[in-house]
Write a protein that holds these residues in place. Structure first.
Motif, PDB file in Angstrom:
ATOM      1  N   SER A   1      17.185 -26.927  12.539  1.00 59.44           N
ATOM      2  CA  SER A   1      17.705 -27.124  10.887  1.00 59.44           C
ATOM      3  C   SER A   1      18.118 -29.015  10.525  1.00 59.44           C
ATOM      4  O   SER A   1      17.495 -28.927   9.703  1.00 59.44           O
ATOM      5  CB  SER A   1      19.228 -26.519  10.813  1.00 59.44           C
ATOM      6  N   GLY A   2      18.018 -29.280  11.888  1.00 60.62           N
ATOM      7  CA  GLY A   2      18.548 -30.693  11.603  1.00 60.62           C
ATOM      8  C   GLY A   2      19.032 -32.089  12.833  1.00 60.62           C
ATOM      9  O   GLY A   2      19.244 -30.971  14.200  1.00 60.62           O
ATOM     10  N   LEU A   3      19.307 -33.086  12.277  1.00 60.73           N
ATOM     11  CA  LEU A   3      20.172 -33.501  13.584  1.00 60.73           C
ATOM     12  C   LEU A   3      21.666 -33.204  13.584  1.00 60.73           C
ATOM     13  O   LEU A   3      22.679 -33.338  12.419  1.00 60.73           O
ATOM     14  CB  LEU A   3      19.540 -34.852  13.196  1.00 60.73           C
ATOM     15  N   PRO A   4      21.656 -33.891  14.960  1.00 64.42           N
ATOM     16  CA  PRO A   4      23.535 -33.325  14.722  1.00 64.42           C
ATOM     17  C   PRO A   4      24.393 -34.190  14.497  1.00 64.42           C
ATOM     18  O   PRO A   4      23.078 -36.100  14.530  1.00 64.42           O
ATOM     19  CB  PRO A   4      24.375 -33.264  16.087  1.00 64.42           C
ATOM     20  N   LEU A   5      25.101 -34.981  13.579  1.00 66.22           N
ATOM     21  CA  LEU A   5      25.297 -36.138  12.986  1.00 66.22           C
ATOM     22  C   LEU A   5      25.558 -37.247  13.632  1.00 66.22           C
ATOM     23  O   LEU A   5      24.834 -38.503  13.306  1.00 66.22           O
ATOM     24  CB  LEU A   5      27.486 -35.882  12.264  1.00 66.22           C
ATOM     25  N   ASP A   6      25.826 -37.198  15.031  1.00 62.93           N
ATOM     26  CA  ASP A   6      25.889 -38.448  16.416  1.00 62.93           C
ATOM     27  C   ASP A   6      24.897 -38.931  16.532  1.00 62.93           C
ATOM     28  O   ASP A   6      24.350 -40.072  15.989  1.00 62.93           O
ATOM     29  CB  ASP A   6      26.813 -37.706  17.003  1.00 62.93           C
ATOM     30  N   LEU A   7      23.795 -38.382  16.661  1.00 69.11           N
ATOM     31  CA  LEU A   7      22.352 -38.372  16.409  1.00 69.11           C
ATOM     32  C   LEU A   7      21.795 -39.033  14.984  1.00 69.11           C
ATOM     33  O   LEU A   7      21.273 -39.934  15.194  1.00 69.11           O
ATOM     34  CB  LEU A   7      21.498 -37.192  16.771  1.00 69.11           C
ATOM     35  N   TRP A   8      21.905 -38.606  14.212  1.00 68.89           N
ATOM     36  CA  TRP A   8      21.796 -39.154  13.132  1.00 68.89           C
ATOM     37  C   TRP A   8      22.028 -40.133  12.858  1.00 68.89           C
ATOM     38  O   TRP A   8      21.494 -41.548  12.060  1.00 68.89           O
ATOM     39  CB  TRP A   8      21.353 -38.224  12.067  1.00 68.89           C
ATOM     40  N   LEU A   9      23.423 -40.828  12.999  1.00 69.14           N
ATOM     41  CA  LEU A   9      23.720 -41.946  12.778  1.00 69.14           C
ATOM     42  C   LEU A   9      23.172 -43.083  13.599  1.00 69.14           C
ATOM     43  O   LEU A   9      23.149 -44.358  12.868  1.00 69.14           O
ATOM     44  CB  LEU A   9      25.325 -41.965  12.944  1.00 69.14           C
ATOM     45  N   ARG A  10      23.157 -42.624  15.309  1.00 71.00           N
ATOM     46  CA  ARG A  10      22.360 -44.012  16.235  1.00 71.00           C
ATOM     47  C   ARG A  10      20.974 -44.459  15.283  1.00 71.00           C
ATOM     48  O   ARG A  10      20.688 -45.207  15.294  1.00 71.00           O
ATOM     49  CB  ARG A  10      22.741 -42.933  17.238  1.00 71.00           C
ATOM     50  N   VAL A  11      20.142 -43.063  14.939  1.00 69.77           N
ATOM     51  CA  VAL A  11      19.055 -43.218  13.806  1.00 69.77           C
ATOM     52  C   VAL A  11      19.054 -44.241  13.455  1.00 69.77           C
ATOM     53  O   VAL A  11      18.244 -45.097  12.951  1.00 69.77           O
ATOM     54  CB  VAL A  11      18.335 -41.612  13.979  1.00 69.77           C
ATOM     55  N   GLU A  12      19.983 -43.741  12.225  1.00 69.79           N
ATOM     56  CA  GLU A  12      20.125 -44.752  10.776  1.00 69.79           C
ATOM     57  C   GLU A  12      20.819 -45.780  11.048  1.00 69.79           C
ATOM     58  O   GLU A  12      19.959 -47.074  10.521  1.00 69.79           O
ATOM     59  CB  GLU A  12      21.129 -43.999   9.955  1.00 69.79           C
ATOM     60  N   ARG A  13      21.046 -45.935  11.612  1.00 68.76           N
ATOM     61  CA  ARG A  13      21.698 -47.516  12.968  1.00 68.76           C
ATOM     62  C   ARG A  13      20.264 -48.678  13.616  1.00 68.76           C
ATOM     63  O   ARG A  13      20.463 -49.924  13.085  1.00 68.76           O
ATOM     64  CB  ARG A  13      23.197 -47.725  13.522  1.00 68.76           C
ATOM     65  N   THR A  14      19.934 -47.711  14.106  1.00 71.19           N
ATOM     66  CA  THR A  14      18.703 -48.383  14.730  1.00 71.19           C
ATOM     67  C   THR A  14      17.425 -48.281  13.375  1.00 71.19           C
ATOM     68  O   THR A  14      16.849 -49.674  13.299  1.00 71.19           O
ATOM     69  CB  THR A  14      18.055 -47.557  15.728  1.00 71.19           C
ATOM     70  N   LEU A  15      16.776 -47.372  12.589  1.00 79.34           N
ATOM     71  CA  LEU A  15      16.317 -48.056  12.162  1.00 79.34           C
ATOM     72  C   LEU A  15      17.062 -49.098  10.812  1.00 79.34           C
ATOM     73  O   LEU A  15      15.912 -50.260  10.586  1.00 79.34           O
ATOM     74  CB  LEU A  15      16.429 -46.738  10.846  1.00 79.34           C
ATOM     75  N   GLY A  16      17.837 -48.870  10.576  1.00 79.99           N
ATOM     76  CA  GLY A  16      18.507 -50.588   9.484  1.00 79.99           C
ATOM     77  C   GLY A  16      17.928 -51.501  10.024  1.00 79.99           C
ATOM     78  O   GLY A  16      17.657 -52.809   9.678  1.00 79.99           O
TER      79      GLY A  16
END
Length: 218
Positions: free
Chosen positions: A4-19
């Motif tokens: 259904s989607g990304l686990p929260l810890d992975l989502w946070l890592r992805v967003e920090r990286t994208l930023g």
């Protein structure tokens, strides 16, 4: 849909990286290298499909927003990152939010698009539900999708080793955590899944690895 989607810890890592990548202005350059130019060509296909009022979910640094705004009535970018907002464009607006919690009324837009951002949703089913909810005509998704099990070893090798190396070189040696592409890709459904819910595959490249999916709204 499967995962259904990304686990929260992975989502946070992805967003920090994208930023970081958006602030360094290297995201687009690295993606062009890793996709061998495919992502830009397919994005132009999406830009030619939509019109009227468009919601673009996950526009990031918005390198293509000038093109999108030039051919549509109004563009609203929804992204969790408060990156550059291109406020000089009179028909463009940026809203800091996530796909799972859209602050828009039903059928507020003609189309909703997600170009290489659907893969990063925390909850794909809820994000897709919201995109369809706020659209009058349809949803267009351009992204990397899961492939046949027979191709998975090759895809894993490419995005685990080759693509990160290409991204590193193309970005001038910046460590952009390109290896995070692989776990997000492994959580994606197959593009053919969308046919089962009334969707149409507009284009596909790399044996379906990269596809444009259109979901009409009834």
């Amino acid at each position: 849909m499967g995962p259904s989607g990304l686990p929260l810890d992975l989502w946070l890592r992805v967003e920090r990286t994208l930023g970081y990548l958006f602030n360094e202005a290297v995201y687009e350059r690295a993606n062009t290298a890793m996709s061998l130019g495919t992502h830009g060509a397919l994005r132009r296909v999406v830009l030619g499909l939509v019109y009227g009022r468009v919601l673009d979910v996950g526009c990031g640094d918005g390198v293509y927003l000038t093109q999108l705004a030039s051919r549509t009535e109004e563009v609203v970018c929804l992204d969790p990152l408060p990156a550059r907002n291109h406020s000089a464009l009179p028909n463009f607006h940026r809203v800091v939010a996530v796909a799972e919690y859209m602050p828009f009324r039903d059928k507020s837009f003609d189309f909703a698009t997600a170009m290489f951002s659907f893969r990063d949703f925390m909850d794909k089913a809820l994000g897709l539900f919201n995109m369809r909810r706020v659209s009058k005509r349809g949803v267009v998704i351009l992204d990397l999708f899961s492939t046949s099990p027979y191709l998975r070893p090759a895809v894993t090798f490419y995005f685990g080793y080759i693509a990160p190396a290409m991204g590193f070189v193309a970005s001038g040696g910046r460590r952009g955590r390109w290896e995070l592409i692989l776990p997000t890709l492994l959580l994606m459904p197959r593009a053919d899944f969308f046919k089962r819910i009334g969707g149409v595959i507009i284009a596909r490249r790399g044996l379906g690895l990269v596809s444009i999916v259109y979901l009409p709204v009834n």
